[in-house]
Design a protein around this motif. Sequence first.
Motif, PDB file in Angstrom:
ATOM      1  N   GLU A  25      -1.084  -3.651   2.068  1.00 41.60           N
ATOM      2  CA  GLU A  25      -1.701  -3.385   0.768  1.00 41.60           C
ATOM      3  C   GLU A  25      -3.201  -3.671   0.796  1.00 41.60           C
ATOM      4  O   GLU A  25      -3.619  -4.803   1.026  1.00 41.60           O
ATOM      5  N   ARG A  44      -1.470   1.138   2.191  1.00 41.28           N
ATOM      6  CA  ARG A  44      -1.369   1.652   0.825  1.00 41.28           C
ATOM      7  C   ARG A  44      -2.548   1.098   0.035  1.00 41.28           C
ATOM      8  O   ARG A  44      -2.769  -0.123   0.016  1.00 41.28           O
ATOM      9  N   VAL A  78      -4.251   0.251  -3.417  1.00 44.30           N
ATOM     10  CA  VAL A  78      -3.953  -0.003  -4.826  1.00 44.30           C
ATOM     11  C   VAL A  78      -5.262  -0.250  -5.559  1.00 44.30           C
ATOM     12  O   VAL A  78      -6.017  -1.158  -5.185  1.00 44.30           O
ATOM     13  N   ARG A  96      -5.924  10.360 -11.186  1.00 43.99           N
ATOM     14  CA  ARG A  96      -4.561  10.893 -11.310  1.00 43.99           C
ATOM     15  C   ARG A  96      -4.319  12.023 -10.317  1.00 43.99           C
ATOM     16  O   ARG A  96      -3.245  12.111  -9.688  1.00 43.99           O
ATOM     17  N   MET A 146      -3.714  10.546  -6.911  1.00 41.54           N
ATOM     18  CA  MET A 146      -2.349  10.022  -6.748  1.00 41.54           C
ATOM     19  C   MET A 146      -1.353  11.142  -6.466  1.00 41.54           C
ATOM     20  O   MET A 146      -0.419  10.969  -5.684  1.00 41.54           O
ATOM     21  N   ARG A 172      -0.623   7.630  -0.291  1.00 43.44           N
ATOM     22  CA  ARG A 172      -1.067   6.271   0.050  1.00 43.44           C
ATOM     23  C   ARG A 172      -1.864   5.610  -1.088  1.00 43.44           C
ATOM     24  O   ARG A 172      -2.289   4.465  -0.938  1.00 43.44           O
ATOM     25  N   TYR A 173      -2.083   6.310  -2.199  1.00 39.38           N
ATOM     26  CA  TYR A 173      -2.963   5.820  -3.251  1.00 39.38           C
ATOM     27  C   TYR A 173      -2.202   5.591  -4.553  1.00 39.38           C
ATOM     28  O   TYR A 173      -1.410   6.429  -4.982  1.00 39.38           O
ATOM     29  N   ASP A 174      -2.485   4.444  -5.183  1.00 43.08           N
ATOM     30  CA  ASP A 174      -1.831   4.080  -6.441  1.00 43.08           C
ATOM     31  C   ASP A 174      -2.870   3.478  -7.381  1.00 43.08           C
ATOM     32  O   ASP A 174      -3.377   2.383  -7.143  1.00 43.08           O
ATOM     33  N   TRP A 175      -3.205   4.203  -8.442  1.00 42.55           N
ATOM     34  CA  TRP A 175      -4.153   3.701  -9.445  1.00 42.55           C
ATOM     35  C   TRP A 175      -3.375   3.049 -10.578  1.00 42.55           C
ATOM     36  O   TRP A 175      -2.574   3.700 -11.242  1.00 42.55           O
ATOM     37  N   ARG A 176      -3.625   1.766 -10.838  1.00 39.77           N
ATOM     38  CA  ARG A 176      -2.912   1.025 -11.872  1.00 39.77           C
ATOM     39  C   ARG A 176      -3.656   0.982 -13.208  1.00 39.77           C
ATOM     40  O   ARG A 176      -3.123   0.454 -14.173  1.00 39.77           O
TER      41      ARG A 176
END
Length: 340
Positions: free
Chosen positions: A144, A174, A176, A191, A194, A199-203
């Motif tokens: 991460e 990954r 984050v 968005r 994603m 491999r990309y996660d926008w929170r």
Amino acid sequence: MNVILITPAPRHSRTGNRTTALRWAGFLRGAGHRVVVATAYDGEPCDLMIALHAWKSAPAIQRFRRAYPERPLVVALTGTDINHDLAADPATTQRSLDLADALVGLHELVGESIPARHREKLAVIVQSVPAGGDRLPALKRAFEILVVGHLRDEKDPLRAAIAARVLPASSRIRVVQLGGAPDPAWAARARDEMQANPRYDWRGEVSGARVRRFLRRGRLMVLSSLSEGGANVVSEAVVAGLPILASAIPGNVGLLGGDHPGYFPPGDHGALAGLMLRAEREPDFLEGLRAHGAARADAFDPARERLAWSALVERASAAARARVASGIDAARPAPALLQP
């Protein structure tokens, strides 16, 4: 003393300027001062003004100086001041520097970015972070990598995500991303990323407590900014024991030191991808990044920042007294803004 602390960031904002102002107010109150945090100045009596942002706070700075020419004024330089406003509107920005009795910079290379005649006023006060809890277990299913901060142009916020696209299929990296998008266009880009990049996660925007938890759990942080004034997230990552990869810009080098082993050229996703993969595959490299941060952790101690602010208040007050005694009119325009 009765202190007014001016910040352009409104109440309830989660921007760095607001967070910084509230932390400084806490230090000053701890030293016995009475502090009001405001976004504007209407001429109310006070013994000292501290203005965060030379350009955005220029109206408050000028109003205070006209009302109280004999009282101390501190101006804190932001990344926008240093990297944009001094060139884009030098008359307004340098006027704030001229009126100040003391200047504050947030990293060790700030002095190289301001006119030479102002450097003797400058004090570098690195932003601190209280010690947190122990490291948390890292995720086992992924390596991460964190990106922390609002999605804005100067942050180059998707650089780590773009770098992750070119990693080999065998990598478990990954990315984050934690931080809101003030501009809807950036939210749309995140968005879309994603959707296209597994491999990309926008929170999005998350609480400070949750950010700190991620920092204690992550394997690595990437700070890809094109310009910075001294990002507090560097302090947070170092104190959390999190290794850092950072763009080689003055705002990062001024906090991490010239010998930090994790720099990459700003905007270079290929170089960043190579460092990310190296951190994943070479434990000694990752440990070297962590150890370098740990060696600089004392610089981010709140006790050190608290003492620095107490010393700066005394320094600004002494400078104001000396200026008045010498008959210098601080409200008078500087004779030559074109001086070096």
